[in-house]
Scaffold this motif. Structure first.
Motif, PDB file in Angstrom:
ATOM      1  N   HIS A   7      -6.953  13.036 -10.767  1.00  0.00           N
ATOM      2  CA  HIS A   7      -6.835  14.456 -10.662  1.00  0.00           C
ATOM      3  C   HIS A   7      -6.826  15.355 -12.001  1.00  0.00           C
ATOM      4  O   HIS A   7      -6.523  16.342 -11.824  1.00  0.00           O
ATOM      5  CB  HIS A   7      -5.270  14.613  -9.894  1.00  0.00           C
ATOM      6  CG  HIS A   7      -4.322  13.800 -10.767  1.00  0.00           C
ATOM      7  ND1 HIS A   7      -3.683  14.043 -12.065  1.00  0.00           N
ATOM      8  CD2 HIS A   7      -3.691  12.646 -10.442  1.00  0.00           C
ATOM      9  CE1 HIS A   7      -2.923  12.970 -12.529  1.00  0.00           C
ATOM     10  NE2 HIS A   7      -2.706  12.218 -11.456  1.00  0.00           N
ATOM     11  N   LEU A  36       0.744  -1.295  -0.007  1.00  0.00           N
ATOM     12  CA  LEU A  36       0.134   0.034  -0.073  1.00  0.00           C
ATOM     13  C   LEU A  36       0.833   1.352   0.014  1.00  0.00           C
ATOM     14  O   LEU A  36       0.748   2.276  -0.695  1.00  0.00           O
ATOM     15  CB  LEU A  36      -0.779   0.106   1.178  1.00  0.00           C
ATOM     16  CG  LEU A  36      -1.966  -1.257   1.132  1.00  0.00           C
ATOM     17  CD1 LEU A  36      -2.880  -0.879   2.385  1.00  0.00           C
ATOM     18  CD2 LEU A  36      -3.165  -0.858   0.130  1.00  0.00           C
ATOM     19  N   VAL A  37       1.872   1.212   0.812  1.00  0.00           N
ATOM     20  CA  VAL A  37       2.853   2.576   0.954  1.00  0.00           C
ATOM     21  C   VAL A  37       3.567   2.578  -0.386  1.00  0.00           C
ATOM     22  O   VAL A  37       3.725   3.809  -0.979  1.00  0.00           O
ATOM     23  CB  VAL A  37       3.861   2.281   1.890  1.00  0.00           C
ATOM     24  CG1 VAL A  37       5.143   3.260   1.949  1.00  0.00           C
ATOM     25  CG2 VAL A  37       3.150   2.135   3.542  1.00  0.00           C
ATOM     26  N   ARG A  38       3.953   1.371  -1.009  1.00  0.00           N
ATOM     27  CA  ARG A  38       4.816   1.611  -2.453  1.00  0.00           C
ATOM     28  C   ARG A  38       3.707   2.271  -3.477  1.00  0.00           C
ATOM     29  O   ARG A  38       3.906   2.873  -4.350  1.00  0.00           O
ATOM     30  CB  ARG A  38       5.269   0.022  -3.059  1.00  0.00           C
ATOM     31  CG  ARG A  38       6.394  -0.014  -2.038  1.00  0.00           C
ATOM     32  CD  ARG A  38       6.929  -1.492  -2.351  1.00  0.00           C
ATOM     33  NE  ARG A  38       7.945  -1.998  -1.580  1.00  0.00           N
ATOM     34  CZ  ARG A  38       8.455  -3.221  -1.901  1.00  0.00           C
ATOM     35  NH1 ARG A  38       7.958  -4.144  -2.521  1.00  0.00           N
ATOM     36  NH2 ARG A  38       9.519  -3.398  -0.799  1.00  0.00           N
ATOM     37  N   ASP A  39       2.393   1.559  -3.271  1.00  0.00           N
ATOM     38  CA  ASP A  39       1.562   2.112  -4.267  1.00  0.00           C
ATOM     39  C   ASP A  39       1.104   3.562  -4.375  1.00  0.00           C
ATOM     40  O   ASP A  39       1.222   4.214  -5.321  1.00  0.00           O
ATOM     41  CB  ASP A  39       0.203   1.090  -4.220  1.00  0.00           C
ATOM     42  CG  ASP A  39      -0.970   1.458  -5.329  1.00  0.00           C
ATOM     43  OD1 ASP A  39      -0.843   1.297  -6.501  1.00  0.00           O
ATOM     44  OD2 ASP A  39      -2.008   2.251  -4.693  1.00  0.00           O
ATOM     45  N   ARG A  40       0.892   3.953  -3.182  1.00  0.00           N
ATOM     46  CA  ARG A  40       0.557   5.498  -2.818  1.00  0.00           C
ATOM     47  C   ARG A  40       1.640   6.397  -3.181  1.00  0.00           C
ATOM     48  O   ARG A  40       1.741   7.329  -3.534  1.00  0.00           O
ATOM     49  CB  ARG A  40       0.075   5.575  -1.434  1.00  0.00           C
ATOM     50  CG  ARG A  40      -0.995   5.061  -1.069  1.00  0.00           C
ATOM     51  CD  ARG A  40      -2.262   5.426  -1.952  1.00  0.00           C
ATOM     52  NE  ARG A  40      -2.451   5.018  -3.166  1.00  0.00           N
ATOM     53  CZ  ARG A  40      -3.276   5.253  -4.173  1.00  0.00           C
ATOM     54  NH1 ARG A  40      -3.767   6.598  -4.072  1.00  0.00           N
ATOM     55  NH2 ARG A  40      -3.360   4.608  -5.274  1.00  0.00           N
ATOM     56  N   ALA A  41       2.972   5.935  -2.792  1.00  0.00           N
ATOM     57  CA  ALA A  41       4.068   6.778  -3.169  1.00  0.00           C
ATOM     58  C   ALA A  41       4.451   6.883  -4.725  1.00  0.00           C
ATOM     59  O   ALA A  41       4.746   7.760  -5.103  1.00  0.00           O
ATOM     60  CB  ALA A  41       5.392   5.937  -2.500  1.00  0.00           C
ATOM     61  N   GLN A  42       4.193   5.627  -5.541  1.00  0.00           N
ATOM     62  CA  GLN A  42       4.349   5.715  -6.786  1.00  0.00           C
ATOM     63  C   GLN A  42       2.951   6.591  -7.539  1.00  0.00           C
ATOM     64  O   GLN A  42       3.318   7.485  -8.319  1.00  0.00           O
ATOM     65  CB  GLN A  42       3.867   4.237  -7.600  1.00  0.00           C
ATOM     66  CG  GLN A  42       5.086   3.343  -7.201  1.00  0.00           C
ATOM     67  CD  GLN A  42       6.299   3.530  -8.036  1.00  0.00           C
ATOM     68  OE1 GLN A  42       6.303   4.471  -9.017  1.00  0.00           O
ATOM     69  NE2 GLN A  42       7.388   2.716  -7.604  1.00  0.00           N
ATOM     70  N   ALA A  43       1.924   6.345  -6.966  1.00  0.00           N
ATOM     71  CA  ALA A  43       0.885   7.359  -7.318  1.00  0.00           C
ATOM     72  C   ALA A  43       1.095   8.823  -7.186  1.00  0.00           C
ATOM     73  O   ALA A  43       1.006   9.864  -8.108  1.00  0.00           O
ATOM     74  CB  ALA A  43      -0.267   7.260  -6.645  1.00  0.00           C
ATOM     75  N   LEU A  44       2.046   9.262  -6.033  1.00  0.00           N
ATOM     76  CA  LEU A  44       2.345  10.596  -5.755  1.00  0.00           C
ATOM     77  C   LEU A  44       3.396  11.058  -6.679  1.00  0.00           C
ATOM     78  O   LEU A  44       3.482  12.261  -6.923  1.00  0.00           O
ATOM     79  CB  LEU A  44       2.711  10.776  -4.229  1.00  0.00           C
ATOM     80  CG  LEU A  44       3.323  12.184  -3.535  1.00  0.00           C
ATOM     81  CD1 LEU A  44       2.315  13.161  -3.877  1.00  0.00           C
ATOM     82  CD2 LEU A  44       3.778  11.900  -2.154  1.00  0.00           C
TER      83      LEU A  44
END
Length: 446
Positions: A375, A247-255
């Motif tokens: 976005h 989850l952290v990696r996925d959100r970091a990639q999205a950011l």
């Protein structure tokens, strides 16, 4: 109930105003001149008639018979003139006829107590008045026509200046920062149009400065976020395997993707991007890229053509359109290539009405049935890259069978009546060069 409005140009309003004022002035002057001329002619006729009757009275007192027209104690003599003559005074009188020419009377008392009178119709002077009225009408009409022509010229000049100002304002509204309304209006004479042009230029300059400041802030924020986001991704790679780590990696990639998109939008807004042109076979290029980006999409090449474009930017546009169709639309997704035109169609709920009406807008995703998440930068970047290529990107909806197709109008397709969204990329015949200008075409000799 819809209110009826009549649209007219300022040229015709000025012309109508000048013609109306000219007509009113002409009518007033004509009435004054006609009345003054008639009074003057009547006075002259009365003086002539009085001289004639005095001459005849001297002959009558000498024992001569009055000539034809002169009468003694005429029973038709007007009462006012009869009383005046009986009192020993000479005089004249104008007798109006309801359906005929006025009569000019003159009467003098004789020594034997009788009254000698003479009357003639006001014929010659009436003819002169008729000629005068005709001349006044012709002169008045000429003045109205000349005034209307002058109004057309003056109104046309003002209308042209206002149209130039409106056209320049439209170019400013479409994002051309180098346009100045005052320069577009031109002219030597200074009037209210110049005041309006200067006000619009001042407003455009203020808006441009504010927009540039916002773009710089956005680019600076995105640039500053790059380093911590990269560190966050690196730190996420060091976390132990597990669902939280994913989850952290996925959100970091999205950011990180969001930061890169914001930076790309900032570069496109700065108008500093330039196309690196290459000659590519459009149909073959699109087929290979679609197969790599979205194998499940179908490609149909109606007509292939070699185009001069930037392959990297074209791939970016194509990838964003496919991603938008896959995320917000429904399969099947179809890509058509016809000459210099590329169409990407899905079978989802269609584009939101705001997008059809105003075009893509960053950080606005539209209605929840198609773009409730995300976005809103994908189509914005695609449109910006198309501008760099000198291309045009349009959006429309396809109506379901039996439903009136209202796209590509601004109103879109009725809710529940869309059978898909279509994004169309129109590549130009002559793409901009690496300097941002278009090549100079050499025409063949005659």
């Amino acid at each position: 109930m819809r209110r009826f409005t009549l649209r007219t140009g300022i040229r015709w309003k000025i012309t109508l105003a000048i013609a109306a004022v000219g007509a009113l002035v002409t009518i007033a002057l004509s009435l004054v001149v006609h009345s003054a001329a008639r009074v003057s002619m009547l006075e002259s006729a009365r003086d002539v008639q009085l001289e004639r009757v005095q001459f005849i009275s001297r002959n009558a007192e000498a024992g001569r018979k009055p000539p034809m027209g002169a009468k003694l104690n005429d029973p038709e003599l007007p009462v006012e003139l009869r009383q005046k003559a009986q009192s020993g005074r000479r005089g004249t009188y104008v007798q109006e006829r309801p359906h005929g020419l006025p009569e000019v009377w003159a009467a003098v008392p004789l020594g034997n107590g009788m009254v000698l009178s003479l009357h003639t119709p006001f014929r010659e002077s009436t003819t002169l008045l008729t000629d005068l009225d005709r001349a006044l009408v012709i002169g008045g009409l000429s003045a109205v026509v000349a005034g209307s022509a002058l109004g057309v010229l003056i109104g046309g000049q003002i209308s042209r200046r206002l149209r130039k100002a409106a056209a320049a304002s439209q170019r400013v509204a479409h994002g051309d920062p180098d346009v100045r309304v005052r320069d577009a209006v031109g002219g030597v004479v200074r009037d209210e149009t110049d005041d309006l042009a200067r006000a619009v230029d001042a407003m455009a300059d203020a808006l441009q400065q504010r927009l540039e400041a916002e773009q710089r802030v956005t680019a600076d924020i995105a640039h500053e976020l790059r380093t911590p986001v990269t560190g966050l991704l690196t730190a996420a790679e060091l976390l132990p395997p597990g669902r939280p780590t994913e989850l952290v990696r996925d959100r970091a990639q999205a950011l990180r993707a969001l930061v890169e998109d914001v930076l790309e939008v900032a570069r496109l807004d700065s108008a500093s991007e330039r196309a690196e042109l290459q000659d590519v076979a459009l149909g073959e290029f699109v087929s290979r890229r679609v197969k790599a980006l979205m194998p499940e999409a179908t490609v149909r090449i109606v007509a292939d053509e070699v185009v001069s474009t930037d392959p990297r930017r074209l791939e970016r546009i194509l990838g964003n359109l496919l991603a938008n169709a896959a995320r917000y639309g429904q399969p099947p997704i179809q890509v058509d290539v016809e000459g210099r035109v590329v169409r990407v169609r899905d079978h989802g709920p269609g584009f939101p009405e705001a997008l059809l009406r105003e075009g893509p807008s960053r950080f606005r995703t539209g209605s929840t049935d198609r773009a409730g998440v995300g976005h809103g930068l994908g189509l914005t970047i695609a449109e910006g890259q198309a501008r760099v290529l000198g291309a045009r990107l349009t959006f429309r909806n396809v109506a379901a069978p039996g439903v009136l197709d209202r796209s590509p109008t601004a109103a879109g397709t009725p809710a529940g009546g869309a059978a898909g969204a279509v994004a169309v990329l129109w590549l130009p015949e002559h793409a901009p060069t690496a300097t941002g200008s278009f090549p100079v075409l050499k025409l063949p000799p005659d």
